[in-house]
Design an enzyme around this catalytic site. Structure first.
Site: not given
Length: 239
Positions: A2, A103
């Protein structure tokens, strides 16, 4: 993995959800990035407090701050064992408020960013660890996000995802629980309200931090595999 997230929820809603005793008047952030300061919730003197810490962990024993940019995520499966994290895992856990993370999915030679969130843009927290580094002129407090194997619904985007805590009981288990309670929340979020949305590639630039980053874009098509891109047959194959 992340590397970007958002926290746009109204401060009062965050205060109520996380039972924070002293709340910071936060501005919406649509593209939080490593090495920036972000709100973090910690347990102190029997109450939850919100503070601004820098994203990118600097272990207390590190000789300098040079590794901070690379220590933004830690694998939850090994965090209790790794020298950089194990002491913080035992003593310095925190909640990192968010309402989505980004993402990138690889599509041929390109990458398409997606925003992963909960229906209704419901806020949640990442499971995090924090540290205080005191070897410089001033103490520096930093944090890191824990990751786990991705839920099958978003595994096609990336095989890892941050640990998302969405319920009050999970907040308490992470901040105050014993070893078994802590380990019980270190898993992929499997609630039915998990959603993912393709968004603009503008999110890749840290200077872009506006509400337009939350808007969906057209779902990209999977590129066709060209003949010259197909893998060569292995020795002994029938083809």
């Amino acid at each position: 993995m992340c590397g970007r997230y958002s926290i746009t929820t109204a401060p009062e809603a965050i205060r109520r959800l996380f039972a924070v005793s002293d709340m910071i008047n936060l501005e919406p952030r649509y593209n939080m990035a490593p090495m920036q300061s972000a709100p973090v919730i910690r347990e102190r003197d029997g109450a939850r407090h919100m503070d601004m810490l820098r994203w990118g962990l600097v272990p207390s024993w590190a000789p300098d701050e040079s590794r901070a940019a690379s220590l933004i995520n830690a694998r939850s499966e090994t965090v209790a064992e790794k020298p950089a994290f194990r002491d913080a895992y035992q003593k310095r856990r925190c909640l990192v408020p968010a309402d989505g993370f980004y993402e990138w999915r690889k599509l041929g030679r390109d990458k398409q960013p997606y925003r992963v969130s909960l229906e209704g843009n419901r806020p949640f927290a990442f499971a995090g660890l924090w540290e205080r580094w005191s070897r410089g002129a001033e103490p520096v407090e930093t944090f890191i996000l824990l990751t786990t194997d991705a839920d099958p619904r978003i595994a096609h985007i990336h095989h890892r995802m941050p640990v998302m805590l969405a319920e009050v009981a999970a907040f308490a288990s992470w901040l105050e629980g014993d070893a078994a309670e802590r380990e019980s929340v270190l898993k992929a979020y499997d609630g039915e309200d998990l959603v993912f949305t393709p968004v603009s590639s503008r999110v890749g630039n840290v200077r872009n931090d506006d509400a337009g980053l939350l808007q969906s874009v057209e779902e990209p098509e999977e590129p066709a595999v060209q003949e010259d891109e197909m893998p060569a047959p292995r020795q002994g194959s029938l083809f």
